[in-house]
Design a protein around this motif. Structure first.
Motif, PDB file in Angstrom:
ATOM      1  N   VAL A 252     -64.951  28.387 -18.891  1.00 54.59           N
ATOM      2  CA  VAL A 252     -64.901  26.962 -19.209  1.00 54.59           C
ATOM      3  C   VAL A 252     -63.878  26.783 -20.323  1.00 54.59           C
ATOM      4  N   LEU A 253     -62.882  25.942 -20.079  1.00 61.01           N
ATOM      5  CA  LEU A 253     -61.841  25.679 -21.072  1.00 61.01           C
ATOM      6  C   LEU A 253     -61.910  24.224 -21.484  1.00 61.01           C
ATOM      7  N   GLU A 254     -62.097  23.996 -22.781  1.00 59.50           N
ATOM      8  CA  GLU A 254     -62.037  22.634 -23.310  1.00 59.50           C
ATOM      9  C   GLU A 254     -60.583  22.353 -23.679  1.00 59.50           C
ATOM     10  N   THR A 255     -60.064  21.238 -23.218  1.00 61.43           N
ATOM     11  CA  THR A 255     -58.665  20.913 -23.442  1.00 61.43           C
ATOM     12  C   THR A 255     -58.509  19.517 -24.019  1.00 61.43           C
ATOM     13  N   THR A 256     -57.256  19.204 -24.341  1.00 57.42           N
ATOM     14  CA  THR A 256     -56.896  17.872 -24.792  1.00 57.42           C
ATOM     15  C   THR A 256     -55.815  17.338 -23.863  1.00 57.42           C
ATOM     16  N   THR A 257     -55.382  16.125 -24.095  1.00 56.99           N
ATOM     17  CA  THR A 257     -54.349  15.509 -23.269  1.00 56.99           C
ATOM     18  C   THR A 257     -53.067  16.327 -23.246  1.00 56.99           C
ATOM     19  N   LEU A 258     -52.682  16.880 -24.392  1.00 54.06           N
ATOM     20  CA  LEU A 258     -51.448  17.657 -24.468  1.00 54.06           C
ATOM     21  C   LEU A 258     -51.496  18.853 -23.523  1.00 54.06           C
ATOM     22  N   VAL A 259     -52.607  19.547 -23.528  1.00 54.88           N
ATOM     23  CA  VAL A 259     -52.766  20.698 -22.659  1.00 54.88           C
ATOM     24  C   VAL A 259     -52.721  20.271 -21.200  1.00 54.88           C
TER      25      VAL A 259
ATOM     26  N   LEU B 133     -62.684  22.953 -16.198  1.00 50.30           N
ATOM     27  CA  LEU B 133     -61.898  22.281 -17.217  1.00 50.30           C
ATOM     28  C   LEU B 133     -62.757  21.181 -17.820  1.00 50.30           C
ATOM     29  N   LEU B 134     -62.907  21.218 -19.124  1.00 51.81           N
ATOM     30  CA  LEU B 134     -63.674  20.217 -19.856  1.00 51.81           C
ATOM     31  C   LEU B 134     -62.678  19.495 -20.740  1.00 51.81           C
ATOM     32  N   SER B 135     -62.318  18.281 -20.362  1.00 53.89           N
ATOM     33  CA  SER B 135     -61.268  17.562 -21.068  1.00 53.89           C
ATOM     34  C   SER B 135     -61.834  16.532 -22.012  1.00 53.89           C
ATOM     35  N   THR B 136     -61.374  16.595 -23.246  1.00 54.50           N
ATOM     36  CA  THR B 136     -61.726  15.568 -24.207  1.00 54.50           C
ATOM     37  C   THR B 136     -60.572  14.584 -24.341  1.00 54.50           C
ATOM     38  N   GLY B 137     -59.623  14.676 -23.430  1.00 53.57           N
ATOM     39  CA  GLY B 137     -58.482  13.772 -23.406  1.00 53.57           C
ATOM     40  C   GLY B 137     -58.454  13.019 -22.096  1.00 53.57           C
ATOM     41  N   VAL B 138     -57.306  12.533 -21.742  1.00 54.83           N
ATOM     42  CA  VAL B 138     -57.145  11.752 -20.529  1.00 54.83           C
ATOM     43  C   VAL B 138     -56.950  12.685 -19.335  1.00 54.83           C
ATOM     44  N   VAL B 139     -57.684  12.451 -18.280  1.00 51.66           N
ATOM     45  CA  VAL B 139     -57.539  13.236 -17.058  1.00 51.66           C
ATOM     46  C   VAL B 139     -56.993  12.324 -15.973  1.00 51.66           C
ATOM     47  N   THR B 140     -55.979  12.788 -15.276  1.00 54.41           N
ATOM     48  CA  THR B 140     -55.391  11.984 -14.217  1.00 54.41           C
ATOM     49  C   THR B 140     -55.669  12.613 -12.863  1.00 54.41           C
ATOM     50  N   ALA B 141     -55.269  11.934 -11.821  1.00 52.67           N
ATOM     51  CA  ALA B 141     -55.630  12.310 -10.457  1.00 52.67           C
ATOM     52  C   ALA B 141     -55.175  13.704 -10.045  1.00 52.67           C
ATOM     53  N   TRP B 142     -54.102  14.230 -10.602  1.00 51.56           N
ATOM     54  CA  TRP B 142     -53.599  15.522 -10.165  1.00 51.56           C
ATOM     55  C   TRP B 142     -54.601  16.644 -10.347  1.00 51.56           C
ATOM     56  N   VAL B 143     -55.519  16.539 -11.320  1.00 48.19           N
ATOM     57  CA  VAL B 143     -56.492  17.597 -11.557  1.00 48.19           C
ATOM     58  C   VAL B 143     -57.372  17.792 -10.334  1.00 48.19           C
ATOM     59  N   LYS B 144     -57.619  16.721  -9.625  1.00 45.29           N
ATOM     60  CA  LYS B 144     -58.492  16.767  -8.457  1.00 45.29           C
ATOM     61  C   LYS B 144     -57.988  17.764  -7.417  1.00 45.29           C
ATOM     62  N   ASP B 145     -56.674  17.904  -7.298  1.00 47.68           N
ATOM     63  CA  ASP B 145     -56.094  18.794  -6.298  1.00 47.68           C
ATOM     64  C   ASP B 145     -55.515  20.072  -6.885  1.00 47.68           C
ATOM     65  N   CYS B 146     -55.701  20.310  -8.153  1.00 43.12           N
ATOM     66  CA  CYS B 146     -55.146  21.496  -8.801  1.00 43.12           C
ATOM     67  C   CYS B 146     -55.894  22.734  -8.312  1.00 43.12           C
ATOM     68  N   GLU B 147     -55.157  23.672  -7.775  1.00 44.04           N
ATOM     69  CA  GLU B 147     -55.780  24.827  -7.126  1.00 44.04           C
ATOM     70  C   GLU B 147     -56.431  25.808  -8.085  1.00 44.04           C
ATOM     71  N   ILE B 148     -56.121  25.775  -9.352  1.00 47.08           N
ATOM     72  CA  ILE B 148     -56.727  26.749 -10.269  1.00 47.08           C
ATOM     73  C   ILE B 148     -57.967  26.203 -10.981  1.00 47.08           C
ATOM     74  N   VAL B 149     -58.322  24.951 -10.748  1.00 46.93           N
ATOM     75  CA  VAL B 149     -59.492  24.353 -11.394  1.00 46.93           C
ATOM     76  C   VAL B 149     -60.573  24.126 -10.337  1.00 46.93           C
ATOM     77  N   ASP B 150     -61.721  24.776 -10.523  1.00 47.86           N
ATOM     78  CA  ASP B 150     -62.824  24.610  -9.572  1.00 47.86           C
ATOM     79  C   ASP B 150     -63.617  23.339  -9.828  1.00 47.86           C
TER      80      ASP B 150
END
Length: 190
Positions: free
Chosen positions: A87-94, A133-150
């Motif tokens: 589990v990776l906590e990220t921010t918008t920059l990441v 992926l645990l985002s404390t920033g803004v998440v956009t639609a591309w994450v939905k199809d990102c192959e490395i994020v379950d």
């Protein structure tokens, strides 16, 4: 006045739960039902330790989050090697770095140069680990199809910081969603 404060306190957890959106959930990764798996939560904030403690209190035998500042890159990779779920906590920059890695031909080395923690997400995926992926920033639609994020959760804390009590409710809400004690909606991102 006291009754108002009591009502406000009772509403903090439901309000915190509404601040979490499930962005993706490939292969029904969430909720995390297997309490015997090894969970590694990497974050540069105290949230990881708090999440690991809350999961342990709920019967998850192996949930860890050592302080990020005490770990060298090789230590992190070694822990990833022994875990089942990362589990990776990220921010918008990441997330912007990861977005470029998913949408274009940016390779592993370029992503690692832009953000060290993203390299760990790539590494965990290459080791066939479940990646959340645990985002404390803004998440956009591309994450939905990102192959490395379950699975990906977007956490949008209330705009007004209400101190440690509010943060504790947010951690509880995150663990509720991760462990299935509270369901959240799957975002319909475009």
């Amino acid at each position: 006045m006291k009754r108002h404060l009591t009502l406000q306190a009772r509403l903090k957890l439901p309000m915190a739960r509404r601040c979490i959106t499930m962005v993706s959930n490939h292969h029904a990764t969430l909720p995390l039902l297997d309490k015997s798996l090894r969970y590694f939560i990497l974050t540069s904030t105290p949230h990881g330790k708090q999440i690991a403690i809350a999961m342990t209190l709920r019967g998850y035998e192996h949930a860890i989050s050592p302080p990020r500042y005490q770990l060298e890159n090789l230590d992190i990779m070694s822990i990833i090697d022994t875990c089942d779920v990362f589990v990776l906590e990220t921010t918008t920059l990441v997330l912007s770095t990861l977005e470029h890695g998913c949408r274009s031909t940016v390779n592993y080395e370029q992503a690692c140069q832009q953000d060290a923690d993203i390299s760990f997400l790539w590494y965990a995926a290459s080791q066939a680990k479940t990646c959340i992926l645990l985002s404390t920033g803004v998440v956009t639609a591309w994450v939905k199809d990102c192959e490395i994020v379950d699975a990906a959760l977007a956490v949008h804390p209330p705009a007004k910081d209400e101190g440690d009590s509010s943060k504790g409710h947010m951690i509880t809400a995150i663990v509720d969603v991760l462990t299935g004690e509270y369901g959240t909606r799957l975002a319909q991102l475009r």
